[in-house]
Design a protein around this motif. Sequence first.
Motif, mmCIF file in Angstrom:
data_model
loop_
_atom_site.group_PDB
_atom_site.id
_atom_site.type_symbol
_atom_site.label_atom_id
_atom_site.label_comp_id
_atom_site.label_asym_id
_atom_site.label_seq_id
_atom_site.Cartn_x
_atom_site.Cartn_y
_atom_site.Cartn_z
ATOM 1 N N ASP A 116 0.858 -1.182 0.000
ATOM 2 C CA ASP A 116 0.000 0.000 0.000
ATOM 3 C C ASP A 116 0.901 1.241 0.000
ATOM 4 N N HIS A 117 1.100 1.840 -1.182
ATOM 5 C CA HIS A 117 2.023 2.960 -1.305
ATOM 6 C C HIS A 117 1.517 4.211 -0.597
ATOM 7 N N THR A 118 0.219 4.440 -0.596
ATOM 8 C CA THR A 118 -0.296 5.636 0.082
ATOM 9 C C THR A 118 -0.055 5.539 1.586
ATOM 10 N N TRP A 119 -0.188 4.361 2.145
ATOM 11 C CA TRP A 119 0.078 4.179 3.573
ATOM 12 C C TRP A 119 1.569 4.388 3.862
ATOM 13 N N ALA A 120 2.432 3.863 2.988
ATOM 14 C CA ALA A 120 3.867 3.996 3.210
ATOM 15 C C ALA A 120 4.318 5.444 3.045
ATOM 16 N N ASN A 121 3.759 6.155 2.091
ATOM 17 C CA ASN A 121 4.152 7.550 1.875
ATOM 18 C C ASN A 121 3.634 8.475 2.961
ATOM 19 N N SER A 122 2.610 8.071 3.687
ATOM 20 C CA SER A 122 2.073 8.921 4.745
ATOM 21 C C SER A 122 2.780 8.700 6.081
ATOM 22 N N ALA A 123 3.837 7.933 6.111
ATOM 23 C CA ALA A 123 4.564 7.672 7.355
ATOM 24 C C ALA A 123 5.181 8.962 7.882
ATOM 25 N N GLU A 124 5.203 9.113 9.209
ATOM 26 C CA GLU A 124 5.757 10.321 9.814
ATOM 27 C C GLU A 124 7.277 10.355 9.697
ATOM 28 N N HIS A 125 7.918 9.242 9.874
ATOM 29 C CA HIS A 125 9.377 9.190 9.804
ATOM 30 C C HIS A 125 9.782 8.411 8.561
ATOM 31 N N LYS A 126 10.629 9.012 7.751
ATOM 32 C CA LYS A 126 11.120 8.337 6.554
ATOM 33 C C LYS A 126 12.630 8.209 6.678
ATOM 34 N N GLU A 127 13.117 7.003 6.540
ATOM 35 C CA GLU A 127 14.552 6.756 6.647
ATOM 36 C C GLU A 127 15.237 7.190 5.361
ATOM 37 N N PRO A 128 16.380 7.897 5.466
ATOM 38 C CA PRO A 128 17.084 8.314 4.253
ATOM 39 C C PRO A 128 17.679 7.116 3.526
ATOM 40 N N SER A 129 17.943 7.307 2.251
ATOM 41 C CA SER A 129 18.509 6.223 1.449
ATOM 42 C C SER A 129 19.940 5.937 1.899
ATOM 43 N N ALA A 130 20.465 4.825 1.429
ATOM 44 C CA ALA A 130 21.832 4.445 1.797
ATOM 45 C C ALA A 130 22.827 5.472 1.271
ATOM 46 N N ARG A 131 22.599 5.997 0.084
ATOM 47 C CA ARG A 131 23.512 7.000 -0.467
ATOM 48 C C ARG A 131 23.463 8.274 0.357
ATOM 49 N N ALA A 132 22.276 8.696 0.779
ATOM 50 C CA ALA A 132 22.158 9.900 1.598
ATOM 51 C C ALA A 132 22.873 9.717 2.933
ATOM 52 N N ARG A 133 22.742 8.527 3.539
ATOM 53 C CA ARG A 133 23.454 8.259 4.800
ATOM 54 C C ARG A 133 24.957 8.269 4.586
ATOM 55 N N MET A 134 25.434 7.667 3.471
ATOM 56 C CA MET A 134 26.864 7.622 3.198
ATOM 57 C C MET A 134 27.427 9.032 2.991
ATOM 58 N N LEU A 135 26.710 9.869 2.205
ATOM 59 C CA LEU A 135 27.186 11.230 1.979
ATOM 60 C C LEU A 135 27.161 12.061 3.254
ATOM 61 N N ALA A 136 26.147 11.884 4.073
ATOM 62 C CA ALA A 136 26.078 12.626 5.338
ATOM 63 C C ALA A 136 27.254 12.264 6.231
ATOM 64 N N ALA A 137 27.594 10.975 6.296
ATOM 65 C CA ALA A 137 28.732 10.553 7.116
ATOM 66 C C ALA A 137 30.039 11.095 6.549
ATOM 67 N N ARG A 138 30.187 11.062 5.238
ATOM 68 C CA ARG A 138 31.418 11.568 4.604
ATOM 69 C C ARG A 138 31.547 13.073 4.802
ATOM 70 N N TRP A 139 30.452 13.812 4.669
ATOM 71 C CA TRP A 139 30.503 15.266 4.784
ATOM 72 C C TRP A 139 30.671 15.724 6.222
ATOM 73 N N ARG A 140 30.296 14.870 7.205
ATOM 74 C CA ARG A 140 30.556 15.218 8.596
ATOM 75 C C ARG A 140 32.052 15.309 8.840
ATOM 76 N N GLU A 141 32.798 14.376 8.249
ATOM 77 C CA GLU A 141 34.251 14.354 8.424
ATOM 78 C C GLU A 141 34.938 15.386 7.535
ATOM 79 N N ASN A 142 34.583 15.443 6.269
ATOM 80 C CA ASN A 142 35.189 16.353 5.285
ATOM 81 C C ASN A 142 34.092 17.095 4.542
ATOM 82 N N PRO A 143 33.676 18.269 5.047
ATOM 83 C CA PRO A 143 32.608 18.985 4.341
ATOM 84 C C PRO A 143 33.072 19.438 2.956
#
Length: 85
Positions: free
Chosen positions: A12-39
Motif C-alpha cells: 500500500d504505497h499511500t500508507w507507506a508515503n504517509s509515514a511520519e518518519h522516513k529513513e534516508p537512502s543508503a547514499r544519503a546516509r553515506m554522503l552525510a557521514a562523509r561530509w561530517r568528516e570532510n565537508p
Amino acid sequence: MSEGVDWEREFDHTWANSAEHKEPSARARMLAARWRENPPEPVPFRGDLGPARARRASWLSTALVVGCVAAVIALLGWARMRATY
C-alpha cells in the motif's frame, strides 16, 4: 481472500508515503557521514569553464559537407549530360 487484495494490502504505497518518519537512502546516509568528516567546498552554480577554444573544426566540417554536396551535384550533372549523347 483473492490474491489481488493481498497484494494491495502488502504494498500500500499511500500508507507507506504517509509515514511520519522516513529513513534516508543508503547514499544519503553515506554522503552525510562523509561530509561530517570532510565537508565539501562551496562551488558556484555555474563555474568558470576557462577560455573558449577555437572553433576551426566546425568551419572545417561545414566546408567538407558543402564540398561533398557540390561534388555529388557535379557528378550527377556530368552523368546526365553523358547519358543524353
